[in-house]
Design a protein around this motif. Sequence first.
Motif, mmCIF file in Angstrom:
data_model
loop_
_atom_site.group_PDB
_atom_site.id
_atom_site.type_symbol
_atom_site.label_atom_id
_atom_site.label_comp_id
_atom_site.label_asym_id
_atom_site.label_seq_id
_atom_site.Cartn_x
_atom_site.Cartn_y
_atom_site.Cartn_z
ATOM 1 N N ARG A 211 -25.575 -9.726 -13.769
ATOM 2 C CA ARG A 211 -25.351 -10.011 -13.075
ATOM 3 C C ARG A 211 -23.356 -9.825 -13.664
ATOM 4 O O ARG A 211 -22.339 -9.017 -13.410
ATOM 5 N N ARG A 212 -23.508 -10.787 -14.826
ATOM 6 C CA ARG A 212 -22.428 -10.756 -15.952
ATOM 7 C C ARG A 212 -21.980 -9.770 -16.377
ATOM 8 O O ARG A 212 -20.955 -9.345 -16.759
ATOM 9 N N TRP A 213 -23.213 -9.128 -16.206
ATOM 10 C CA TRP A 213 -22.447 -8.242 -17.495
ATOM 11 C C TRP A 213 -22.186 -6.602 -16.371
ATOM 12 O O TRP A 213 -22.408 -5.315 -17.247
ATOM 13 N N LYS A 214 -22.446 -6.293 -15.689
ATOM 14 C CA LYS A 214 -22.752 -5.711 -14.058
ATOM 15 C C LYS A 214 -22.644 -4.740 -14.310
ATOM 16 O O LYS A 214 -22.753 -3.487 -14.776
ATOM 17 N N ILE A 215 -24.603 -4.797 -14.834
ATOM 18 C CA ILE A 215 -25.508 -3.950 -14.969
ATOM 19 C C ILE A 215 -26.504 -2.972 -14.419
ATOM 20 O O ILE A 215 -27.496 -3.145 -14.323
ATOM 21 N N ALA A 216 -26.477 -4.682 -12.954
ATOM 22 C CA ALA A 216 -27.931 -4.824 -12.208
ATOM 23 C C ALA A 216 -28.089 -3.168 -11.629
ATOM 24 O O ALA A 216 -29.209 -3.006 -10.767
ATOM 25 N N LYS A 217 -26.263 -2.975 -11.081
ATOM 26 C CA LYS A 217 -27.461 -1.527 -10.620
ATOM 27 C C LYS A 217 -27.983 -0.103 -10.486
ATOM 28 O O LYS A 217 -28.751 0.611 -10.241
ATOM 29 N N SER A 218 -27.775 -0.836 -12.206
ATOM 30 C CA SER A 218 -28.436 0.454 -12.914
ATOM 31 C C SER A 218 -29.514 0.421 -13.538
ATOM 32 O O SER A 218 -30.399 1.196 -13.747
ATOM 33 N N VAL A 219 -30.465 -0.794 -13.240
ATOM 34 C CA VAL A 219 -31.375 -1.956 -14.317
ATOM 35 C C VAL A 219 -31.827 -1.688 -13.021
ATOM 36 O O VAL A 219 -33.602 -2.082 -13.179
ATOM 37 N N TYR A 220 -31.867 -2.408 -12.142
ATOM 38 C CA TYR A 220 -32.392 -3.097 -11.032
ATOM 39 C C TYR A 220 -32.273 -2.191 -9.285
ATOM 40 O O TYR A 220 -33.225 -2.122 -8.552
ATOM 41 N N GLY A 221 -31.071 -1.538 -9.297
ATOM 42 C CA GLY A 221 -31.053 -0.973 -8.196
ATOM 43 C C GLY A 221 -31.170 0.296 -7.910
ATOM 44 O O GLY A 221 -31.372 1.458 -7.723
ATOM 45 N N VAL A 222 -32.976 0.308 -9.219
ATOM 46 C CA VAL A 222 -33.234 2.001 -9.622
ATOM 47 C C VAL A 222 -34.779 1.461 -9.094
ATOM 48 O O VAL A 222 -35.427 0.327 -8.998
ATOM 49 N N PRO A 223 -35.862 2.236 -8.819
ATOM 50 C CA PRO A 223 -37.571 2.076 -9.177
ATOM 51 C C PRO A 223 -37.868 1.295 -10.103
ATOM 52 O O PRO A 223 -37.177 1.751 -11.887
ATOM 53 N N LEU A 224 -38.328 0.413 -9.645
ATOM 54 C CA LEU A 224 -39.680 -0.078 -10.660
ATOM 55 C C LEU A 224 -41.263 0.225 -10.658
ATOM 56 O O LEU A 224 -41.443 0.353 -9.785
ATOM 57 N N HIS A 225 -41.425 -0.559 -12.077
ATOM 58 C CA HIS A 225 -42.791 0.071 -11.754
ATOM 59 C C HIS A 225 -43.664 -0.597 -12.238
ATOM 60 O O HIS A 225 -43.387 -1.727 -12.978
ATOM 61 N N GLY A 226 -45.032 0.192 -12.395
ATOM 62 C CA GLY A 226 -46.316 -0.587 -13.018
ATOM 63 C C GLY A 226 -47.126 0.198 -13.338
ATOM 64 O O GLY A 226 -46.453 1.555 -13.711
ATOM 65 N N VAL A 227 -48.121 -0.155 -13.552
ATOM 66 C CA VAL A 227 -49.443 0.879 -14.097
ATOM 67 C C VAL A 227 -50.244 0.878 -13.303
ATOM 68 O O VAL A 227 -51.082 0.122 -13.170
ATOM 69 N N THR A 228 -50.766 2.019 -12.921
ATOM 70 C CA THR A 228 -52.381 1.977 -12.318
ATOM 71 C C THR A 228 -52.527 2.626 -13.439
ATOM 72 O O THR A 228 -52.756 3.291 -14.915
ATOM 73 N N ILE A 229 -54.678 1.601 -14.056
ATOM 74 C CA ILE A 229 -55.327 2.022 -14.965
ATOM 75 C C ILE A 229 -56.720 2.209 -14.581
ATOM 76 O O ILE A 229 -56.899 1.995 -13.939
ATOM 77 N N VAL A 230 -57.106 3.185 -15.062
ATOM 78 C CA VAL A 230 -58.588 3.378 -14.476
ATOM 79 C C VAL A 230 -59.135 3.842 -16.105
ATOM 80 O O VAL A 230 -59.241 4.393 -17.355
#
Length: 586
Positions: A521-540
């Motif tokens: 927030r203080r860097w004003k980058i929240a939209k580009s790093v947080y307001g986007v799809p966040l991921h995990g991983v499916t492991i087989v």
Amino acid sequence: MNKIINLALLVVAVLAFTSCRKTFEDHPLTFTSEDYIWDNTDVTGTYARVFLTKVYSQLPTGYVRINGVILECASDDAVPSNTTNATWNIVNGGYSPMSTFDDNWSNSYSAIRKVNLFLANYKRVPWADPLVPQYLGAEARVLRAFFYYDMMKRYGGVPLLGNTVFDSNDPELFKMKRSSFDACVKYVLGELDAVKDSLRPDQTLANRGSGNGTAEGTDNEAGRMRKSIALAIKAKVLLLAASPLFNPSATPEKDYTGYPAFDKERWKAAADAAKAVMDLNLFALEPNRYTLSTTHVNKEFILMRFGASYQTTWGNIMSPVGYTVGTTVSNGLISPTQELVDAFPMKNGKPISDPTSGYVAATPYANRDPRLDQTVFYNGATWLTRAGAPTVETWEGGKDKPNNSSVNGGVQTQTGYYLKKFLANDANKTAFTPVMYHSSVTPTFCLIRYADILLMYAEAQNEYSGPDASVYSAVEAVRQRAGLVPYTLPQGLLQLPMREAIRNELRVEFAFEEHRFYDIRRWKIAKSVYGVPLHGVTIVKNTNGTFTYTPKTVATPYFNEANMFLLPIANNEVLVNPSMQQNPNY
């Protein structure tokens, strides 16, 4: 304006005062009269000391203080494992004046009011040792400064009360306007500068831990405000004031927050403040990062919120769900994101995106930054000793991702990862080593440590003058302690690449220490790093024993740049005070 509420009506927590290390936690409440607290016959000032100790107990606590999970579950670093956890409401819908998040307004003003009560009364005590009231009065003002800072990073400018103690029915209380952000910065810095030389002496490095980086220090007054802490808070305030949220490169129309045009000198002031702490030569990086989890007093901690003694609870609630220690099934409450995992470089210091780093997608956790293993449970990680499954199994149908509602009520990792931060090095043990966390009382939590000061200096100095040798030195000290080989950064970096390197270093070094949520927030980058799809991983798990890792989206958080860089003031605060202006666009 200067009315003081009758303390006969005030509920005061009476603490068994021995040392700060043992008493910064809540105890049963009793009614205590004004004359009893400011006892004019007690030369030791026992209850006056206790009164101020209660203010220390209101410092931030960290850990699972937000809906039973960590603050970073509303950042790009993690999500709650339980799909019904209330923090998902923030992830999916944000926050508003009617539904606030991480709201510390009431707690901070409660603490500030206690400080003002103390400052208005503590000289009534006939102190036998004149140094004691000097120390305590200075401590109170540093505490007050910290609580203002803690609000400023959330809301911007806030009402400044000075030394006034308002009666709860005083009409002036409901006319208070918000001061500008700049006015708040000026006030807080003035308070810190005024008392920094009146605080109790700092302890030497020798009293903060053993030379091998494992033993608890012997500083019995650790946690009390000292000059080093006042200087560290000053550096925090100045870094906040220099950051893009409050120091924008484009000149906006001024409003009540008083944002100025860009001022490069703010970065220099922040760098100088951090350097002042470094020049004290009172702190050092602990060689073993696990020391930060298993000791309250060590060479690295600067400002700590003291609470409980060592406990094993954290291991039970954070370990992967397939682990049972004694009769307690682990809960795995936090699911770190793939974005956080990918932020950790290889052990050679190169990002995994670098084709020369040695990263192999089929074995994604091999030869990584040692801090990854200290922060996250990943598939194949070694943890405790478990019959039939000697390593963590987060593959589909594995012990730690069973996809079975009968295990831990169906709660399991959403991302393929669990949180390991703050645990001891128990990979080859049968039970948890006691650490600083305890779920039933407010725990010890480090608010500022020396690695923070180094990276604050690097950030500010880089923004002011570019990546000079001192910037390299500060960042590389943290990387060297982390165990990167080589730990050096590429020579000849320009300001922007160095900025990205510093920000990533902050992310991995301070993961889950309540930095990331406010940093983006203080860097004003929240939209580009947080307001986007966040991921995990499916492991087989394949028939030949290898694994296939497939990225998956676990959340697309809501973030509105029009208002969400600052938190909203709770609606009830605005309703009772017509002069209280809400943050923009709420």
